[in-house]
Write a protein that holds these residues in place. Structure first.
Motif, mmCIF file in Angstrom:
data_model
loop_
_atom_site.group_PDB
_atom_site.id
_atom_site.type_symbol
_atom_site.label_atom_id
_atom_site.label_comp_id
_atom_site.label_asym_id
_atom_site.label_seq_id
_atom_site.Cartn_x
_atom_site.Cartn_y
_atom_site.Cartn_z
ATOM 1 N N VAL A 149 -24.249 25.715 -11.225
ATOM 2 C CA VAL A 149 -23.769 24.322 -11.198
ATOM 3 C C VAL A 149 -24.684 23.419 -12.020
ATOM 4 N N GLY A 150 -26.000 23.565 -11.854
ATOM 5 C CA GLY A 150 -26.937 22.734 -12.602
ATOM 6 C C GLY A 150 -26.838 22.946 -14.098
ATOM 7 N N LEU A 151 -26.725 24.210 -14.512
ATOM 8 C CA LEU A 151 -26.614 24.502 -15.942
ATOM 9 C C LEU A 151 -25.292 24.010 -16.503
ATOM 10 N N SER A 152 -24.218 24.169 -15.750
ATOM 11 C CA SER A 152 -22.911 23.679 -16.206
ATOM 12 C C SER A 152 -22.923 22.163 -16.381
ATOM 13 N N ASN A 153 -23.487 21.462 -15.402
ATOM 14 C CA ASN A 153 -23.583 20.004 -15.511
ATOM 15 C C ASN A 153 -24.481 19.600 -16.672
ATOM 16 N N THR A 154 -25.560 20.321 -16.878
ATOM 17 C CA THR A 154 -26.471 20.023 -17.987
ATOM 18 C C THR A 154 -25.757 20.153 -19.320
ATOM 19 N N ILE A 155 -24.964 21.202 -19.462
ATOM 20 C CA ILE A 155 -24.236 21.413 -20.715
ATOM 21 C C ILE A 155 -23.232 20.283 -20.956
ATOM 22 N N LEU A 156 -22.532 19.870 -19.914
ATOM 23 C CA LEU A 156 -21.583 18.764 -20.075
ATOM 24 C C LEU A 156 -22.304 17.465 -20.431
ATOM 25 N N LEU A 157 -23.409 17.193 -19.750
ATOM 26 C CA LEU A 157 -24.150 15.959 -20.021
ATOM 27 C C LEU A 157 -24.810 15.978 -21.398
ATOM 28 N N ALA A 158 -25.182 17.160 -21.877
ATOM 29 C CA ALA A 158 -25.878 17.274 -23.160
ATOM 30 C C ALA A 158 -24.961 17.018 -24.349
ATOM 31 N N GLN A 159 -23.659 16.921 -24.112
ATOM 32 C CA GLN A 159 -22.739 16.651 -25.211
ATOM 33 C C GLN A 159 -23.019 15.293 -25.860
ATOM 34 N N HIS A 160 -23.467 14.305 -25.048
ATOM 35 C CA HIS A 160 -23.681 12.955 -25.576
ATOM 36 C C HIS A 160 -24.988 12.321 -25.110
ATOM 37 N N ASN A 161 -25.871 13.112 -24.489
ATOM 38 C CA ASN A 161 -27.124 12.577 -23.955
ATOM 39 C C ASN A 161 -28.255 13.550 -24.208
ATOM 40 N N LYS A 162 -29.476 13.051 -24.086
ATOM 41 C CA LYS A 162 -30.640 13.923 -24.137
ATOM 42 C C LYS A 162 -30.913 14.376 -22.703
ATOM 43 N N VAL A 163 -30.913 15.689 -22.482
ATOM 44 C CA VAL A 163 -31.031 16.236 -21.130
ATOM 45 C C VAL A 163 -32.200 17.210 -21.064
ATOM 46 N N VAL A 164 -32.965 17.102 -19.997
ATOM 47 C CA VAL A 164 -34.046 18.042 -19.701
ATOM 48 C C VAL A 164 -33.694 18.710 -18.389
ATOM 49 N N ILE A 165 -33.816 20.048 -18.353
ATOM 50 C CA ILE A 165 -33.505 20.779 -17.132
ATOM 51 C C ILE A 165 -34.782 21.425 -16.599
ATOM 52 N N TYR A 166 -34.980 21.341 -15.297
ATOM 53 C CA TYR A 166 -36.153 21.904 -14.632
ATOM 54 C C TYR A 166 -35.704 22.992 -13.667
ATOM 55 N N ASP A 167 -36.479 24.076 -13.609
ATOM 56 C CA ASP A 167 -36.202 25.149 -12.665
ATOM 57 C C ASP A 167 -37.514 25.832 -12.309
ATOM 58 N N ILE A 168 -37.564 26.465 -11.139
ATOM 59 C CA ILE A 168 -38.790 27.117 -10.692
ATOM 60 C C ILE A 168 -38.874 28.574 -11.145
ATOM 61 N N VAL A 169 -37.819 29.087 -11.785
ATOM 62 C CA VAL A 169 -37.812 30.471 -12.260
ATOM 63 C C VAL A 169 -38.132 30.465 -13.759
ATOM 64 N N PRO A 170 -39.355 30.854 -14.128
ATOM 65 C CA PRO A 170 -39.747 30.807 -15.542
ATOM 66 C C PRO A 170 -38.868 31.662 -16.457
#
Length: 55
Positions: A11-32
């Motif tokens: 869900v987080g990655l899907s939302n990030t991809i949608l938001l990244a279409q027109h915005n600068k997005v940074v994604i954080y996760d605890i799994v390196p």
């Protein structure tokens, strides 16, 4: 607009991809390993739409 998303699950990655279409997005996760895959433009999930975005 700058947006931060916490969690690179499906869900987080899907939302990030949608938001990244027109915005600068940074994604954080605890799994390196997941972050490394995303940074190398590879999807950590088998999904044709997510994989198409990384091409």
């Amino acid at each position: 607009m700058k947006i931060a998303v916490v969690g690179a699950g499906f869900v987080g990655l899907s939302n990030t991809i949608l938001l990244a279409q027109h915005n600068k997005v940074v994604i954080y996760d605890i799994v390196p390993a997941k972050v490394d895959l995303i940074n190398s433009r590879k999807s950590p999930f088998v999904d044709k739409e997510i994989e198409a975005f990384f091409i």
